[in-house]
Design a protein around this motif. Structure first.
Motif, PDB file in Angstrom:
ATOM      1  N   GLN A   1       0.822  -1.201   0.000  1.00 33.19           N
ATOM      2  CA  GLN A   1       0.000   0.000   0.000  1.00 33.19           C
ATOM      3  C   GLN A   1       0.866   1.266   0.000  1.00 33.19           C
ATOM      4  N   ASP A   2       0.237   2.377  -0.358  1.00 36.14           N
ATOM      5  CA  ASP A   2       0.936   3.665  -0.378  1.00 36.14           C
ATOM      6  C   ASP A   2       0.824   4.301   1.009  1.00 36.14           C
ATOM      7  N   LEU A   3       1.777   3.999   1.877  1.00 38.50           N
ATOM      8  CA  LEU A   3       1.769   4.522   3.234  1.00 38.50           C
ATOM      9  C   LEU A   3       2.529   5.841   3.295  1.00 38.50           C
ATOM     10  N   THR A   4       1.882   6.876   3.769  1.00 37.03           N
ATOM     11  CA  THR A   4       2.528   8.178   3.907  1.00 37.03           C
ATOM     12  C   THR A   4       2.952   8.404   5.357  1.00 37.03           C
ATOM     13  N   ILE A   5       3.776   9.416   5.558  1.00 40.00           N
ATOM     14  CA  ILE A   5       4.178   9.776   6.923  1.00 40.00           C
ATOM     15  C   ILE A   5       2.955  10.164   7.742  1.00 40.00           C
ATOM     16  N   ASP A   6       1.990  10.815   7.110  1.00 34.09           N
ATOM     17  CA  ASP A   6       0.751  11.176   7.816  1.00 34.09           C
ATOM     18  C   ASP A   6       0.026   9.931   8.293  1.00 34.09           C
ATOM     19  N   ASP A   7      -0.041   8.899   7.439  1.00 35.49           N
ATOM     20  CA  ASP A   7      -0.681   7.637   7.827  1.00 35.49           C
ATOM     21  C   ASP A   7       0.031   7.026   9.036  1.00 35.49           C
ATOM     22  N   MET A   8       1.355   7.012   8.974  1.00 38.51           N
ATOM     23  CA  MET A   8       2.139   6.412  10.063  1.00 38.51           C
ATOM     24  C   MET A   8       1.963   7.204  11.356  1.00 38.51           C
ATOM     25  N   ALA A   9       1.961   8.525  11.266  1.00 41.26           N
ATOM     26  CA  ALA A   9       1.804   9.360  12.462  1.00 41.26           C
ATOM     27  C   ALA A   9       0.444   9.129  13.109  1.00 41.26           C
TER      28      ALA A   9
ATOM     29  N   SER B   1      10.996   1.337   3.266  1.00 43.36           N
ATOM     30  CA  SER B   1      11.666   0.895   2.046  1.00 43.36           C
ATOM     31  C   SER B   1      12.489  -0.359   2.299  1.00 43.36           C
ATOM     32  N   ALA B   2      13.174  -0.404   3.456  1.00 42.09           N
ATOM     33  CA  ALA B   2      13.975  -1.578   3.794  1.00 42.09           C
ATOM     34  C   ALA B   2      13.092  -2.805   3.991  1.00 42.09           C
ATOM     35  N   LEU B   3      11.930  -2.633   4.626  1.00 40.29           N
ATOM     36  CA  LEU B   3      11.014  -3.762   4.813  1.00 40.29           C
ATOM     37  C   LEU B   3      10.510  -4.272   3.470  1.00 40.29           C
ATOM     38  N   ARG B   4      10.256  -3.370   2.542  1.00 36.59           N
ATOM     39  CA  ARG B   4       9.775  -3.784   1.222  1.00 36.59           C
ATOM     40  C   ARG B   4      10.826  -4.592   0.468  1.00 36.59           C
TER      41      ARG B   4
ATOM     42  N   SER C   1       6.787 -13.814 -10.485  1.00 39.12           N
ATOM     43  CA  SER C   1       7.682 -13.083 -11.377  1.00 39.12           C
ATOM     44  C   SER C   1       8.195 -11.833 -10.679  1.00 39.12           C
ATOM     45  N   VAL C   2       9.269 -11.276 -11.218  1.00 40.85           N
ATOM     46  CA  VAL C   2       9.820 -10.042 -10.651  1.00 40.85           C
ATOM     47  C   VAL C   2       8.778  -8.930 -10.713  1.00 40.85           C
ATOM     48  N   ALA C   3       7.999  -8.888 -11.795  1.00 35.06           N
ATOM     49  CA  ALA C   3       6.956  -7.868 -11.927  1.00 35.06           C
ATOM     50  C   ALA C   3       5.894  -8.032 -10.846  1.00 35.06           C
ATOM     51  N   ASP C   4       5.485  -9.273 -10.580  1.00 38.42           N
ATOM     52  CA  ASP C   4       4.489  -9.523  -9.539  1.00 38.42           C
ATOM     53  C   ASP C   4       5.025  -9.126  -8.161  1.00 38.42           C
ATOM     54  N   ILE C   5       6.265  -9.480  -7.885  1.00 37.31           N
ATOM     55  CA  ILE C   5       6.878  -9.160  -6.595  1.00 37.31           C
ATOM     56  C   ILE C   5       7.000  -7.643  -6.434  1.00 37.31           C
ATOM     57  N   SER C   6       7.362  -6.981  -7.510  1.00 38.29           N
ATOM     58  CA  SER C   6       7.466  -5.523  -7.479  1.00 38.29           C
ATOM     59  C   SER C   6       6.157  -4.899  -7.021  1.00 38.29           C
ATOM     60  N   SER C   7       5.052  -5.388  -7.572  1.00 41.27           N
ATOM     61  CA  SER C   7       3.737  -4.860  -7.209  1.00 41.27           C
ATOM     62  C   SER C   7       3.354  -5.223  -5.782  1.00 41.27           C
TER      63      SER C   7
ATOM     64  N   SER D   1       5.113   0.613  -8.298  1.00 47.76           N
ATOM     65  CA  SER D   1       4.285   0.674  -9.506  1.00 47.76           C
ATOM     66  C   SER D   1       5.113   0.484 -10.761  1.00 47.76           C
ATOM     67  N   SER D   2       6.435   0.629 -10.641  1.00 49.13           N
ATOM     68  CA  SER D   2       7.341   0.482 -11.785  1.00 49.13           C
ATOM     69  C   SER D   2       8.338  -0.634 -11.507  1.00 49.13           C
ATOM     70  N   VAL D   3       8.383  -1.627 -12.415  1.00 49.71           N
ATOM     71  CA  VAL D   3       9.340  -2.722 -12.263  1.00 49.71           C
ATOM     72  C   VAL D   3      10.768  -2.196 -12.373  1.00 49.71           C
ATOM     73  N   GLY D   4      10.975  -1.224 -13.263  1.00 52.50           N
ATOM     74  CA  GLY D   4      12.305  -0.646 -13.438  1.00 52.50           C
ATOM     75  C   GLY D   4      12.800   0.031 -12.174  1.00 52.50           C
ATOM     76  N   THR D   5      11.919   0.805 -11.535  1.00 50.21           N
ATOM     77  CA  THR D   5      12.286   1.476 -10.282  1.00 50.21           C
ATOM     78  C   THR D   5      12.587   0.453  -9.199  1.00 50.21           C
ATOM     79  N   PHE D   6      11.745  -0.577  -9.121  1.00 53.36           N
ATOM     80  CA  PHE D   6      11.963  -1.637  -8.136  1.00 53.36           C
ATOM     81  C   PHE D   6      13.309  -2.325  -8.359  1.00 53.36           C
ATOM     82  N   SER D   7      13.597  -2.701  -9.601  1.00 51.76           N
ATOM     83  CA  SER D   7      14.842  -3.419  -9.892  1.00 51.76           C
ATOM     84  C   SER D   7      16.061  -2.569  -9.575  1.00 51.76           C
TER      85      SER D   7
END
Length: 264
Positions: free
Chosen positions: A23-31, A58-61, A75-81, A86-92
């Motif tokens: 999920q897209d967790l923001t600092i506001d969500d965490m606070a 990020s480290a947990l992900r 697949s790497v694409a599935d794991i990335s998601s 949202s981007s396999v390239g960014t994840f890799s």
């Protein structure tokens, strides 16, 4: 406010991170989860874990991606998601920067590395950190009752063991170590160890069923200055805790029982 209250709040946030890595967790969500203001939450989270909420998430992900690459056929694409990219390239790219190898190579090597590359530091007065020619000596100790095993000793710019260490060594067990030609700068000495025969658990995350097997230790910040010999360092290992950032770098494959070179 008691330290127990603060640690409970941070623990609650880390548990929520683990449950919502995609999920897209923001600092506001965490606070809000911690029930603190955003500013106060960020400060106490860093005080407890040694790093920022964003870096910890990020480290947990990446840690979960490591597990999925070795233990599933996704697949790497599935794991990335699955871990929130949202981007396999960014994840890799992020995975390789943190772990030291690409996701596909990490899977091929079954979660290990054939060598651990050290960060090159040019010996130049204009470089951010010049090679000091200084050797850092120290000693790793293990509490009574914990089984000994190989120790990975690395010097890092942050308290998260990721990417290339600036200097590193792999010991056959707790005891003395030395890191030569330590660059000028401020570093953290991070140590990880598991009992012999259980080397596959060396990058386990706190909260896993095997996490109590992993021992960790840290020292720092440690400032190295030119022409100044640092005092010897003592690092006491302890069980991995939920507040410890996971070990992201791919560690040396010692399953053959032979201690290989730590450098590639």
């Amino acid at each position: 406010m008691t330290s127990a209250t603060i640690e409970h709040a941070v623990h609650r946030v880390i548990s929520n991170m683990r449950a919502n890595l995609g999920q897209d967790l923001t600092i506001d969500d965490m606070a809000r989860t911690a029930m603190f203001s955003k500013f106060h939450f960020t400060r106490i989270f860093r005080d407890v874990t040694g790093t920022s909420p964003g870096r910890f998430l990020s480290a947990l992900r990446i840690q979960e991606a490591k597990r999925l690459l070795v233990q599933t056929q996704f697949s790497v694409a599935d794991i990335s998601s699955l871990v929130g990219y949202s981007s396999v390239g960014t994840f890799s790219s992020r995975f390789k920067a943190c772990v030291g190898v690409s996701p596909s190579v990490y899977r091929e090597l079954e979660g290990f590395a054939t060598g651990i590359d050290q960060e090159p530091w040019p010996d130049s007065p204009t470089s951010p950190a010049g090679v000091s020619g200084i050797t850092l000596w120290g000693h790793v100790t293990l509490p009574e009752g914990r089984a000994p095993g190989p120790c990975y000793v690395g010097l890092f710019p942050t308290q998260v063991p990721q990417g290339r260490p600036v200097r590193c060594s792999v010991l056959e067990g707790p005891g003395p170590f030395e890191l030569r030609n330590v660059p000028v700068g401020t570093w953290y000495l991070l140590v990880h160890s598991v009992p012999y025969g259980q080397e596959h658990l060396v990058s386990g995350a706190a909260g896993d069923e095997d996490s109590d097997t992993v021992s960790v230790g840290r020292h720092g910040p440690l400032t190295v200055r030119a022409e100044t010999v640092p005092l010897p360092v003592s690092v006491a290992l302890r069980p991995l805790e939920v507040f410890d950032p996971p070990v992201l770098m791919a560690l040396l494959d010692l399953r053959t029982g032979t201690l290989a070179s730590a450098t590639g």
